[in-house]
Design a protein around this motif. Structure first.
Motif, mmCIF file in Angstrom:
data_model
loop_
_atom_site.group_PDB
_atom_site.id
_atom_site.type_symbol
_atom_site.label_atom_id
_atom_site.label_comp_id
_atom_site.label_asym_id
_atom_site.label_seq_id
_atom_site.Cartn_x
_atom_site.Cartn_y
_atom_site.Cartn_z
ATOM 1 N N LEU A 169 0.836 -1.208 0.000
ATOM 2 C CA LEU A 169 0.000 0.000 0.000
ATOM 3 C C LEU A 169 0.865 1.248 0.000
ATOM 4 C CD1 LEU A 169 -2.731 -1.199 2.479
ATOM 5 C CD2 LEU A 169 -3.086 -0.564 0.089
ATOM 6 N N SER A 170 2.000 1.161 0.676
ATOM 7 C CA SER A 170 2.883 2.320 0.763
ATOM 8 C C SER A 170 3.350 2.743 -0.625
ATOM 9 C CB SER A 170 4.071 1.967 1.640
ATOM 10 O OG SER A 170 5.095 2.886 1.463
ATOM 11 N N LEU A 171 3.516 1.765 -1.515
ATOM 12 C CA LEU A 171 4.038 2.094 -2.846
ATOM 13 C C LEU A 171 3.005 2.823 -3.696
ATOM 14 C CD1 LEU A 171 5.951 -1.198 -3.581
ATOM 15 C CD2 LEU A 171 6.853 0.974 -2.790
ATOM 16 N N ARG A 172 1.731 2.716 -3.331
ATOM 17 C CA ARG A 172 0.695 3.347 -4.153
ATOM 18 C C ARG A 172 0.247 4.694 -3.591
ATOM 19 N NH1 ARG A 172 -4.169 1.296 -5.580
ATOM 20 N NH2 ARG A 172 -3.956 2.391 -7.554
ATOM 21 N N ALA A 173 0.836 5.101 -2.467
ATOM 22 C CA ALA A 173 0.386 6.352 -1.850
ATOM 23 C C ALA A 173 1.126 7.534 -2.459
ATOM 24 C CB ALA A 173 0.634 6.287 -0.352
ATOM 25 N N TYR A 174 0.475 8.697 -2.442
ATOM 26 C CA TYR A 174 1.109 9.908 -2.946
ATOM 27 C C TYR A 174 1.353 10.932 -1.849
ATOM 28 C CZ TYR A 174 0.409 8.237 -7.642
ATOM 29 O OH TYR A 174 0.475 7.491 -8.779
ATOM 30 N N ASP A 175 0.561 10.839 -0.798
ATOM 31 C CA ASP A 175 0.744 11.736 0.333
ATOM 32 C C ASP A 175 1.962 11.246 1.120
ATOM 33 O OD1 ASP A 175 0.666 13.060 2.694
ATOM 34 O OD2 ASP A 175 -1.481 12.829 3.019
ATOM 35 N N LEU A 176 2.888 12.166 1.389
ATOM 36 C CA LEU A 176 4.106 11.758 2.100
ATOM 37 C C LEU A 176 3.781 11.090 3.425
ATOM 38 C CD1 LEU A 176 6.623 14.687 1.588
ATOM 39 C CD2 LEU A 176 6.991 12.294 1.025
ATOM 40 N N LYS A 177 2.788 11.647 4.122
ATOM 41 C CA LYS A 177 2.443 11.065 5.415
ATOM 42 C C LYS A 177 1.826 9.692 5.241
ATOM 43 C CE LYS A 177 0.943 13.543 9.084
ATOM 44 N NZ LYS A 177 0.110 14.575 9.746
ATOM 45 N N ALA A 178 1.052 9.506 4.151
ATOM 46 C CA ALA A 178 0.453 8.194 3.926
ATOM 47 C C ALA A 178 1.539 7.174 3.616
ATOM 48 C CB ALA A 178 -0.551 8.264 2.785
ATOM 49 N N ILE A 179 2.563 7.596 2.833
ATOM 50 C CA ILE A 179 3.680 6.686 2.556
ATOM 51 C C ILE A 179 4.291 6.235 3.874
ATOM 52 C CG2 ILE A 179 5.976 6.520 1.529
ATOM 53 C CD1 ILE A 179 5.098 8.520 -0.575
ATOM 54 N N LEU A 180 4.515 7.213 4.768
ATOM 55 C CA LEU A 180 5.108 6.874 6.061
ATOM 56 C C LEU A 180 4.165 6.020 6.887
ATOM 57 C CD1 LEU A 180 6.964 10.074 7.230
ATOM 58 C CD2 LEU A 180 7.877 8.012 6.226
ATOM 59 N N ILE B 272 8.181 19.958 5.594
ATOM 60 C CA ILE B 272 7.828 20.173 4.180
ATOM 61 C C ILE B 272 6.411 20.724 4.073
ATOM 62 C CG2 ILE B 272 7.392 19.013 1.987
ATOM 63 C CD1 ILE B 272 9.626 17.090 2.635
ATOM 64 N N ASP B 273 5.504 20.096 4.810
ATOM 65 C CA ASP B 273 4.100 20.513 4.785
ATOM 66 C C ASP B 273 3.986 21.976 5.203
ATOM 67 O OD1 ASP B 273 1.417 20.411 4.564
ATOM 68 O OD2 ASP B 273 1.055 19.188 6.345
ATOM 69 N N HIS B 274 4.725 22.315 6.241
ATOM 70 C CA HIS B 274 4.713 23.649 6.822
ATOM 71 C C HIS B 274 5.245 24.672 5.830
ATOM 72 C CE1 HIS B 274 5.477 26.532 10.160
ATOM 73 N NE2 HIS B 274 4.435 25.905 10.664
ATOM 74 N N GLU B 275 6.329 24.312 5.146
ATOM 75 C CA GLU B 275 7.012 25.281 4.298
ATOM 76 C C GLU B 275 6.475 25.301 2.869
ATOM 77 O OE1 GLU B 275 9.004 27.362 5.648
ATOM 78 O OE2 GLU B 275 8.978 26.346 7.587
ATOM 79 N N ALA B 276 6.035 24.132 2.370
ATOM 80 C CA ALA B 276 5.598 24.075 0.972
ATOM 81 C C ALA B 276 4.076 24.111 0.843
ATOM 82 C CB ALA B 276 6.149 22.826 0.296
ATOM 83 N N GLY B 277 3.378 23.832 1.948
ATOM 84 C CA GLY B 277 1.922 23.887 1.916
ATOM 85 C C GLY B 277 1.271 22.654 1.329
ATOM 86 N N THR B 278 2.033 21.606 1.038
ATOM 87 C CA THR B 278 1.431 20.364 0.550
ATOM 88 C C THR B 278 2.308 19.183 0.941
ATOM 89 O OG1 THR B 278 0.671 19.163 -1.388
ATOM 90 C CG2 THR B 278 2.615 20.533 -1.675
ATOM 91 N N ARG B 279 1.679 17.994 0.950
ATOM 92 C CA ARG B 279 2.462 16.794 1.215
ATOM 93 C C ARG B 279 2.372 15.842 0.034
ATOM 94 N NH1 ARG B 279 -0.777 16.528 6.180
ATOM 95 N NH2 ARG B 279 -1.818 14.832 5.123
ATOM 96 N N ASP B 280 1.808 16.328 -1.082
ATOM 97 C CA ASP B 280 1.620 15.467 -2.233
ATOM 98 C C ASP B 280 2.932 15.376 -3.003
ATOM 99 O OD1 ASP B 280 0.945 14.330 -4.673
ATOM 100 O OD2 ASP B 280 -1.125 15.038 -4.500
ATOM 101 N N VAL B 281 3.466 14.137 -3.128
ATOM 102 C CA VAL B 281 4.778 14.005 -3.763
ATOM 103 C C VAL B 281 4.743 14.455 -5.217
ATOM 104 C CG1 VAL B 281 5.715 12.209 -2.277
ATOM 105 C CG2 VAL B 281 4.303 11.563 -4.222
ATOM 106 N N ARG B 282 3.556 14.461 -5.821
ATOM 107 C CA ARG B 282 3.502 14.858 -7.225
ATOM 108 C C ARG B 282 3.725 16.357 -7.386
ATOM 109 N NH1 ARG B 282 -1.945 11.534 -7.993
ATOM 110 N NH2 ARG B 282 -2.181 12.566 -6.000
ATOM 111 N N LEU B 283 3.423 17.105 -6.314
ATOM 112 C CA LEU B 283 3.575 18.556 -6.382
ATOM 113 C C LEU B 283 4.936 19.012 -5.865
ATOM 114 C CD1 LEU B 283 0.061 19.643 -5.096
ATOM 115 C CD2 LEU B 283 0.794 19.155 -7.424
ATOM 116 N N LEU B 284 5.671 18.084 -5.270
ATOM 117 C CA LEU B 284 6.941 18.469 -4.658
ATOM 118 C C LEU B 284 8.088 17.961 -5.518
ATOM 119 C CD1 LEU B 284 6.014 17.461 -1.042
ATOM 120 C CD2 LEU B 284 6.438 19.783 -1.802
ATOM 121 N N GLY B 285 9.177 18.686 -5.502
ATOM 122 C CA GLY B 285 10.345 18.231 -6.247
ATOM 123 C C GLY B 285 11.536 19.102 -5.960
ATOM 124 N N ASN B 286 12.719 18.557 -6.221
ATOM 125 C CA ASN B 286 13.960 19.311 -6.085
ATOM 126 C C ASN B 286 14.167 19.916 -4.699
ATOM 127 O OD1 ASN B 286 15.220 18.901 -8.478
ATOM 128 N ND2 ASN B 286 14.080 20.542 -9.522
#
Lengths: 141, 813
Positions: B321-332, B379-393
């Motif tokens: 299930l962890s491999l299919r999650a996109y939310d960083l917290k859900a992965i964890l 990350i959530d605090h500073e970037a405003g999202t935990r979605d790995v698709r929206l985060l990078g670099n």
């Protein structure tokens, strides 16, 4: 409701009822009485005044923090129990006897403090309900 | 397998029974200052006043909350000294709570509880530190810190409890406090859903566990864990049902499949809460329970199958299930589920090696996983999202956070020189010769490597998608490193993970070994010699294989993902745990509503009908069963005086008048007459207290009635059909007759010796009262009175709130 007879008699009765309710509270341990009855007596006494006098005057004279009174009463009763707990079992009554100058032997029971708490709760709750109901009536009429 | 392993586990059978010093006769005053009591109860006391400080000094709220974990840690340090000075023997501290039911609040101090205590209190301090930077000043800080500290106290209570009942109570307190923490942002639907789900699942598991505890305590005749451990044959007497009930408690709390579904939803909590409750402590309470019960129930025939079964399923399901999650917290979260599964698997398999491996891994996982959660929070605090698709670099944008995340993740993957490497080698080592029942042993190394590969894979994904790769979308805020203070807590945890790898000697024999020893029970002695490098041996080769497989899967992740998606599609609408949960909750909600509408539809007359008809039926049943002629009216009305009959007739007349008057005021007055008549009856029967009370109550209620009736609509004559009239008369007369019968029976049957004599004799010496009625109220039955005045206060508050709210609502419209 502003009957002249009632208005004349009520103040005199007030002191009598309050005195009698104190008597019931203090003597409850040996004679008929106790916190519950005393509390009701006090409340009924105040309610009588309220009805006898002007609505505004009643509010002016008896606008006590009744919510605080019943909370304090509950707190007192609960804390009395804690004292008993330290001495053995929760809410167990402890008896203290000591001599006071001019008065003589005095007996104090922690159960009496518990009763005072009951008194506070009864007065507080009855009066809280009464004043709130009254307030609505005057607001809307 | 006798190759040169310098971390070999040296175990010696200690023939002497482990000493139990049971100190029950402490005076209460001494117990209040006892370290165990400070550890557990100081947080609760602090939780009551912290909200006040936190709301008043919002900028420094965390520093007030910090006092509680620090005091607990300090007391733990003292307790540890006390325990070490006493030759590391188990001892207990107890205080009677409900002596009549043999329930006590008692604490047990041994290696296991000390290790857990340090974990909870130490982590608590770091979480508070982190929260200071995480939460905004305008949020409900009082509520947050109050529940956080209360949770910490509950968790400390769980790990120190000796008595089964106090263990259960602290256990449920963790569920309740976590409910409020998960639902902290109560204006979000997802938070409320997550909080409800968590408390429903863990709460039901807790109730199952209570059932198991009650049956176990009854069976063993012993409620203290410290004593149950010493009963070697208890496991063979425990039935499968009792065993399963207890395991169910652990499985729901530790998010074992299929009960894992609450954990991902619980991620709606603020991130420090997720780090504390959902990675380091609360989800591990189930593991604690299993460790604690291992010496008691470990020998049960079902232990291996059930516990290992839960663990393995969970480990695999969580990893996938962890491999299919996109939310960083859900992965964890799924990663945590998988790791919990791994630990449970080892506990289920049992044996010394497995237990030591599980204990070590527990410690290491707590530190590293909490650090990872904290970096996600940043990350959530500073970037405003935990979605790995929206985060990078983020590697370039948040270099400091990146370093911490990398070290923590590498520690859990098991790369030297981090602590995770040692624990993973340890697990591989024990998987080669588990020391438990032998038939499955070939399977063990494969399973462990499989778990290791998945761990590597989802941690690599955790690092690469936000930090290393480019973003697919746009994050709401432009991320950058947080203030240094926010990095402090994860940095400390990462430093611990590193320190554990570089200098395992710091904790191996001081903390971990005693915990494993306590889990094993039966006087086993554990000594550890851990180190990073042990030469080239089988575990190292297994590590290399794990890494190679993990990297291979990581680089071919696009293919892995396709396969997983295909499986998910194929699964389709099959009953998944989440669907079953939602279906059940909806069914419960709708069913309850329908049932409610059947009984309580808001029609006062219908309520009264229920309340009158049911007791009437109950009494009629008794009439039918008993010989009433002989029991109820043995003397008829022979004792009644003339005056009594007159008063009784007056009461009856007033009652009839109350029912028949068409207008309200006369009806109230008739009701009052009836009340005063009853007071007269009391006087005639020589009960002045009752008479006085009755008069007062009657006076007060007439006045209140008059005031209340002001609100009611005008009383209008309603045309009622004859059949309904007959029915109502029937109900009224039936109830009256039945009440009379019951009263008469109560007066005339003397099945039991009355205790009135006892009260008369003892009221003066015991309570100091000559008035027995009052002595009963304020002393003998003072618990009842306390309950009653509490109810009275609640009623007062309710009336107050009702009238005020109605007033405000009217003003609004």
């Amino acid at each position: 409701m502003r009957s002249l007879i009632l208005r004349t008699i009520a103040p005199a009765v007030l002191h009598l009822t309050l005195l009698f309710s104190m008597f019931l509270l203090l003597y409850g341990h040996n004679q008929p009485g106790g916190g519950f009855i005393a509390g009701l007596m006090t409340s009924v006494g105040i309610v009588l005044q309220w009805i006898a006098v002007d609505e505004e005057e009643g509010r002016r004279r008896f606008n006590w923090p009744y919510e605080g009174i019943f909370l304090a009463g509950l707190a007192l009763s609960t804390l009395t129990g804690v004292w008993g707990y330290i001495k053995g079992a929760y809410l167990k009554s402890s008896i203290y006897r000591f001599e006071l100058p001019f008065i003589g032997d005095v007996e104090l029971f922690t159960a009496f403090l518990f009763d005072v708490g009951v008194y506070g709760v009864v007065v507080g709750v009855v009066m809280c309900i009464f004043t709130n109901l009254c307030e609505k009536e005057t607001q809307e009429s | 397998m006798s190759d040169a392993r310098d971390y070999a586990i040296i175990t010696e059978a200690q023939n002497a029974k482990p000493g139990i010093r049971f100190t029950e006769n402490h005076s209460r005053r001494a117990l209040v200052l006892d370290n165990t009591f400070i550890i557990v109860f100081f947080p609760f006391a602090a939780a009551l006043i912290i909200p006040w400080f936190a709301e008043r000094f919002r900028k420094h709220a965390a520093w007030f909350a910090m006092v509680a974990p620090l005091v607990s840690t300090w007391a733990l340090y003292n307790l540890y000294g006390e325990w070490a000075a006493g030759g590391r023997q188990t001892f207990t501290r107890a205080i009677a709570w409900v002596p009549a039911a043999n329930v006590e609040i008692s604490f047990m101090v041994d290696g296991l509880s000390l290790m857990w205590g340090l974990l909870v209190a130490g982590m608590g301090a770091l979480i508070v530190l982190y929260s200071h930077w995480y939460l905004h000043e305008h949020e409900a800080l009082g509520r947050y810190y109050g529940f956080l500290i209360a949770f910490m106290g509950s968790m400390l209570g769980v790990v120190f409890s000796d008595h089964l009942i106090s263990l259960f109570i602290f256990w449920e307190l963790t569920s309740i406090t976590s409910f409020f923490l998960i639902g902290f942002w109560s204006d979000r639907d997802a938070s409320n859903y997550g909080a409800t789900k968590a408390i429903l699942i863990t709460g039901s598991g807790g109730l199952a566990m209570l059932g198991g505890f009650l049956l176990l305590g009854d069976l063993g005749g012993e409620w203290r864990l410290s004593q149950l451990v010493l009963m070697p044959d208890i496991a063979s007497q425990v039935s499968l049902g009792v065993f399963l009930l207890i395991i169910l408690g652990a499985a729901t709390k530790s998010a074992q499949w299929p009960f894992h579904i609450w954990l991902p939803n619980a991620m709606e909590a603020p991130t420090p809460i997720s780090a504390f409750l959902h990675s380091a402590t609360m989800v591990k309470a189930g593991i604690y329970l299993l460790s604690r019960f291992y010496p008691i129930l470990g020998a049960h025939p079902a232990w291996g199958y059930v516990v290992t079964g839960f663990g393995m399923t969970t480990m695999i399901a969580g990893g996938l299930l962890s491999l299919r999650a996109y939310d960083l917290k859900a992965i964890l979260a799924y990663g945590t589920i998988s790791q919990l599964g791994l630990i449970v698997t080892f506990l289920g398999y049992g044996g010394k090696g497995a237990i030591i491996g599980a204990t070590l891994h527990l410690y290491n996982h707590a530190a590293a996983k909490a650090a990872m959660f904290m970096t996600v929070g940043i990350i959530d605090h500073e970037a405003g999202t935990r979605d790995v698709r929206l985060l990078g670099n983020l590697k370039k944008l948040m270099p400091r956070t990146h370093i911490l995340a990398v070290i923590a993740a590498l520690s859990l993957i098991g790369i030297p020189p981090m602590g995770g490497f040692i624990t993973k080698e340890m697990l591989y080592e024990v998987s080669l010769h588990p020391g438990g029942p032998g038939s499955w042993s070939w399977f063990w190394p494969y399973l462990t490597v499989f778990a290791g590969v998945f761990t590597a894979l989802y941690h690599l994904r955790f690092l690469s998608e936000p930090y290393w790769q480019a973003a697919e979308g746009e994050a709401p805020k432009h991320p950058h490193d947080p203030p240094m203070g926010m990095l402090a807590a994860p940095a400390i945890l990462v430093a611990l993970a590193l320190a554990f790898g570089l200098a395992p000697g710091l904790i191996e024999n001081a903390i971990v070994a005693p915990a494993a020893q306590a889990t094993l029970g039966g006087g086993a002695k554990v000594e550890l010699h851990l180190g990073l490098w042990h030469g080239i041996n089988t575990p190292l080769i297994m590590s290399v294989i794990t890494m190679a497989l993990g990297l291979a899967l990581y680089f071919g992740f696009a293919h892995v993902k396709k396969v997983l998606d295909a499986v998910a599609t194929a699964w389709g609408k099959a009953p998944a745990p989440n669907r079953i949960y939602d279906g059940f909750v909806n069914w419960l909600r709708e069913g309850t509503w329908e049932l409610l509408m059947l009984i309580q539809d808001g029609n006062l007359r219908r309520y009264m009908r229920w309340m009158f008809v049911l007791p009437t039926i109950a009494v009629l049943y008794l009439v039918w069963r008993l010989d009433w002629g002989a029991n109820v009216f043995p003397q008829g009305f022979a004792g009644a005086s003339f005056l009594l009959v007159v008063v009784a007739l007056m009461i009856a007349g007033a009652a009839l008048a109350t029912a028949l008057f068409r207008r309200r005021i006369p009806a109230i007055l008739a009701l009052g007459t009836m009340g005063y008549g009853i007071a007269g009856l009391f006087l005639l029967l020589k009960a002045p207290d009752l008479a006085l009370t009755q008069i007062m109550v009657e006076s007060a209620s007439v006045v209140l009635f008059l005031l209340v009736f002001y609100y009611l609509p005008e009383l209008k004559p309603v045309r009622v059909s004859a059949a309904k009239k007959i029915r109502d008369w029937g109900i009224a007369i039936g109830l009256g007759v039945c009440t009379t019968l019951v009263m008469a029976a109560a007066m005339n049957t003397h099945q039991f010796r009355t205790i009135a004599d006892y009260f008369m004799r003892t009221s003066k010496p015991v309570a100091g009262f000559k008035n027995v009625v009052n002595a009963i109220i304020v002393d003998y039955r003072s618990y009842d009175t306390l309950g009653e005045i509490a109810v009275l206060v609640i009623a007062g508050i309710a009336v107050y709130a009702l009238l005020r709210l109605v007033g405000e609502m009217k003003c609004d419209h």
